[in-house]
Design a protein around this motif. Structure first.
Motif, PDB file in Angstrom:
ATOM      1  N   SER A 194      42.818  35.397  42.153  1.00 58.76           N
ATOM      2  CA  SER A 194      43.073  34.368  43.171  1.00 58.76           C
ATOM      3  C   SER A 194      42.215  33.133  42.948  1.00 58.76           C
ATOM      4  CB  SER A 194      42.876  34.927  44.579  1.00 58.76           C
ATOM      5  OG  SER A 194      41.544  35.335  44.770  1.00 58.76           O
ATOM      6  N   GLU A 195      41.016  33.291  42.381  1.00 56.59           N
ATOM      7  CA  GLU A 195      40.185  32.123  42.078  1.00 56.59           C
ATOM      8  C   GLU A 195      40.785  31.310  40.943  1.00 56.59           C
ATOM      9  OE1 GLU A 195      35.737  33.695  43.327  1.00 56.59           O
ATOM     10  OE2 GLU A 195      36.546  34.243  41.367  1.00 56.59           O
ATOM     11  N   VAL A 196      41.439  31.965  40.011  1.00 59.32           N
ATOM     12  CA  VAL A 196      42.045  31.275  38.873  1.00 59.32           C
ATOM     13  C   VAL A 196      43.387  30.662  39.259  1.00 59.32           C
ATOM     14  CG1 VAL A 196      43.014  31.583  36.551  1.00 59.32           C
ATOM     15  CG2 VAL A 196      40.864  32.701  37.172  1.00 59.32           C
ATOM     16  N   VAL A 197      44.227  31.415  39.949  1.00 57.46           N
ATOM     17  CA  VAL A 197      45.597  30.993  40.226  1.00 57.46           C
ATOM     18  C   VAL A 197      45.739  30.351  41.603  1.00 57.46           C
ATOM     19  CG1 VAL A 197      47.988  31.796  40.372  1.00 57.46           C
ATOM     20  CG2 VAL A 197      46.443  32.825  38.738  1.00 57.46           C
ATOM     21  N   GLY A 198      44.883  30.739  42.536  1.00 55.47           N
ATOM     22  CA  GLY A 198      45.007  30.254  43.913  1.00 55.47           C
ATOM     23  C   GLY A 198      45.687  31.287  44.777  1.00 55.47           C
ATOM     24  N   THR A 199      45.615  31.089  46.065  1.00 53.43           N
ATOM     25  CA  THR A 199      46.192  32.050  47.007  1.00 53.43           C
ATOM     26  C   THR A 199      47.499  31.558  47.614  1.00 53.43           C
ATOM     27  OG1 THR A 199      44.844  31.099  48.776  1.00 53.43           O
ATOM     28  CG2 THR A 199      43.943  33.018  47.624  1.00 53.43           C
ATOM     29  N   LEU A 214      42.649  44.071  32.972  1.00 47.83           N
ATOM     30  CA  LEU A 214      41.698  43.145  33.588  1.00 47.83           C
ATOM     31  C   LEU A 214      41.083  43.705  34.871  1.00 47.83           C
ATOM     32  CD1 LEU A 214      43.703  39.809  33.178  1.00 47.83           C
ATOM     33  CD2 LEU A 214      42.104  40.881  31.598  1.00 47.83           C
ATOM     34  N   PHE A 215      41.219  44.991  35.089  1.00 43.22           N
ATOM     35  CA  PHE A 215      40.687  45.638  36.290  1.00 43.22           C
ATOM     36  C   PHE A 215      40.127  47.007  35.937  1.00 43.22           C
ATOM     37  CE2 PHE A 215      45.239  46.414  35.970  1.00 43.22           C
ATOM     38  CZ  PHE A 215      45.279  47.792  35.943  1.00 43.22           C
ATOM     39  N   ASP A 216      39.331  47.531  36.845  1.00 46.72           N
ATOM     40  CA  ASP A 216      38.782  48.877  36.696  1.00 46.72           C
ATOM     41  C   ASP A 216      39.885  49.874  37.069  1.00 46.72           C
ATOM     42  OD1 ASP A 216      37.542  51.358  38.096  1.00 46.72           O
ATOM     43  OD2 ASP A 216      35.882  50.527  36.912  1.00 46.72           O
ATOM     44  N   VAL A 217      40.257  50.712  36.137  1.00 49.04           N
ATOM     45  CA  VAL A 217      41.383  51.634  36.330  1.00 49.04           C
ATOM     46  C   VAL A 217      41.105  52.636  37.444  1.00 49.04           C
ATOM     47  CG1 VAL A 217      42.807  53.407  35.227  1.00 49.04           C
ATOM     48  CG2 VAL A 217      42.215  51.327  33.978  1.00 49.04           C
ATOM     49  N   TYR A 270      52.176  36.007  43.307  1.00 49.95           N
ATOM     50  CA  TYR A 270      52.054  36.294  41.886  1.00 49.95           C
ATOM     51  C   TYR A 270      53.225  37.160  41.452  1.00 49.95           C
ATOM     52  CZ  TYR A 270      47.156  35.408  43.201  1.00 49.95           C
ATOM     53  OH  TYR A 270      46.006  34.891  43.700  1.00 49.95           O
ATOM     54  N   PRO A 271      53.770  36.888  40.277  1.00 49.54           N
ATOM     55  CA  PRO A 271      54.819  37.776  39.770  1.00 49.54           C
ATOM     56  C   PRO A 271      54.222  39.147  39.456  1.00 49.54           C
ATOM     57  CG  PRO A 271      54.328  36.039  38.169  1.00 49.54           C
ATOM     58  CD  PRO A 271      53.496  35.774  39.381  1.00 49.54           C
ATOM     59  N   THR A 272      55.013  40.176  39.631  1.00 47.20           N
ATOM     60  CA  THR A 272      54.565  41.524  39.308  1.00 47.20           C
ATOM     61  C   THR A 272      54.165  41.563  37.837  1.00 47.20           C
ATOM     62  OG1 THR A 272      56.076  42.448  40.924  1.00 47.20           O
ATOM     63  CG2 THR A 272      55.262  43.955  39.263  1.00 47.20           C
ATOM     64  N   GLY A 273      53.008  42.134  37.573  1.00 45.77           N
ATOM     65  CA  GLY A 273      52.534  42.242  36.207  1.00 45.77           C
ATOM     66  C   GLY A 273      51.695  41.062  35.740  1.00 45.77           C
ATOM     67  N   HIS A 299      45.682  42.887  43.149  1.00 45.13           N
ATOM     68  CA  HIS A 299      45.326  41.627  42.498  1.00 45.13           C
ATOM     69  C   HIS A 299      43.857  41.258  42.739  1.00 45.13           C
ATOM     70  CE1 HIS A 299      49.804  40.487  42.228  1.00 45.13           C
ATOM     71  NE2 HIS A 299      49.368  40.870  41.047  1.00 45.13           N
ATOM     72  N   ALA A 300      43.283  41.710  43.826  1.00 46.52           N
ATOM     73  CA  ALA A 300      41.864  41.444  44.098  1.00 46.52           C
ATOM     74  C   ALA A 300      40.953  42.175  43.110  1.00 46.52           C
ATOM     75  CB  ALA A 300      41.519  41.841  45.533  1.00 46.52           C
ATOM     76  N   LEU A 301      41.465  43.190  42.429  1.00 44.15           N
ATOM     77  CA  LEU A 301      40.680  43.941  41.460  1.00 44.15           C
ATOM     78  C   LEU A 301      40.541  43.227  40.120  1.00 44.15           C
ATOM     79  CD1 LEU A 301      42.176  47.528  41.936  1.00 44.15           C
ATOM     80  CD2 LEU A 301      40.032  46.636  42.872  1.00 44.15           C
ATOM     81  N   TYR A 302      41.445  42.303  39.830  1.00 40.72           N
ATOM     82  CA  TYR A 302      41.462  41.650  38.523  1.00 40.72           C
ATOM     83  C   TYR A 302      40.247  40.744  38.359  1.00 40.72           C
ATOM     84  CZ  TYR A 302      46.207  43.190  37.508  1.00 40.72           C
ATOM     85  OH  TYR A 302      47.313  43.944  37.246  1.00 40.72           O
ATOM     86  N   SER A 303      39.604  40.856  37.206  1.00 44.10           N
ATOM     87  CA  SER A 303      38.428  40.057  36.877  1.00 44.10           C
ATOM     88  C   SER A 303      38.621  39.470  35.485  1.00 44.10           C
ATOM     89  CB  SER A 303      37.178  40.943  36.924  1.00 44.10           C
ATOM     90  OG  SER A 303      36.048  40.217  36.533  1.00 44.10           O
ATOM     91  N   LEU A 304      38.620  38.141  35.406  1.00 45.82           N
ATOM     92  CA  LEU A 304      38.859  37.448  34.149  1.00 45.82           C
ATOM     93  C   LEU A 304      37.573  36.781  33.676  1.00 45.82           C
ATOM     94  CD1 LEU A 304      41.484  37.115  36.149  1.00 45.82           C
ATOM     95  CD2 LEU A 304      42.342  35.836  34.240  1.00 45.82           C
TER      96      LEU A 304
END
Length: 185
Positions: free
Chosen positions: A112-117, A44-47, A121-124, A96-101
């Motif tokens: 963070s927009e989906v789950v909140g701040t 879900l992120f740019d490698v 977050y659990p690792t992974g 986690h800021a790199l993840y885009s859903l």
């Protein structure tokens, strides 16, 4: 069945706008230390961005750990452990800021927009099969029909995963993301 024990794999059956069936595949986390493999759903992120952020900071954190292990005095050890903790937390936030859903309405949001701040977050989180599969399908304009996730390999250390068994998406890492990802189905 080696030292890595086993891995979760997932398959998502989808249809396109013409009704043609497509199959998407995913593995949890990395496979053989690689995030990207041809024919498999991407993370879900740019490698490349991930590596630019993670690799130098991970080296710094490992260097701090080596310094601690060399036997520094108690005051210096406390200082180094505090710095390592701070760097680890910051690195996880940066990653986690790199993840885009993307969901099936075409909406895109960060983790963070989906789950909140408010929570750690659990690792992974976001690296499991279900989020990878659903995100990939939404980005390709495919409609999910059915999904299966299974474990392949030696039983994991916590004995929660058995070879050849099917499992639902996990509640702690996938659960908080699935509502957003499935919007618009």
């Amino acid at each position: 069945f080696g030292e890595a024990r086993g891995k979760m794999f997932g398959v998502l059956e989808c249809v396109d706008s013409d009704g043609l069936t497509h199959w998407l595949y995913a593995f949890s986390g990395q496979y053989s230390s690689r995030w990207l493999l041809p024919g498999w759903s991407p993370p879900l992120f740019d490698v490349e961005q991930f590596q630019r952020i993670n690799n130098p900071e991970e080296r710094r954190i490992k260097d701090i750990t080596r310094q601690i292990e060399t036997g520094v005095d108690a005051a210096r050890e406390k200082e180094l452990k505090s710095e390592r903790t701070r760097r680890c937390r910051q690195l996880m936030q940066d990653i986690h800021a790199l993840y885009s859903l993307t969901n099936f309405r075409g909406e895109t949001a960060t983790l963070s927009e989906v789950v909140g701040t408010e929570r750690n977050y659990p690792t992974g989180m976001g690296d499991c099969c279900a989020p990878k599969l659903l995100n990939n399908a939404a980005r390709q304009g495919l409609k999910p029909v059915s999904m299966a996730e299974f474990y392949f390999g030696r039983e994991n250390r916590s004995r929660t995963r058995q070879h050849g068994q099917f499992y639902p998406p996990c509640s702690d890492k996938c659960g908080p993301l699935l509502g957003f990802l499935l919007c618009g189905v």
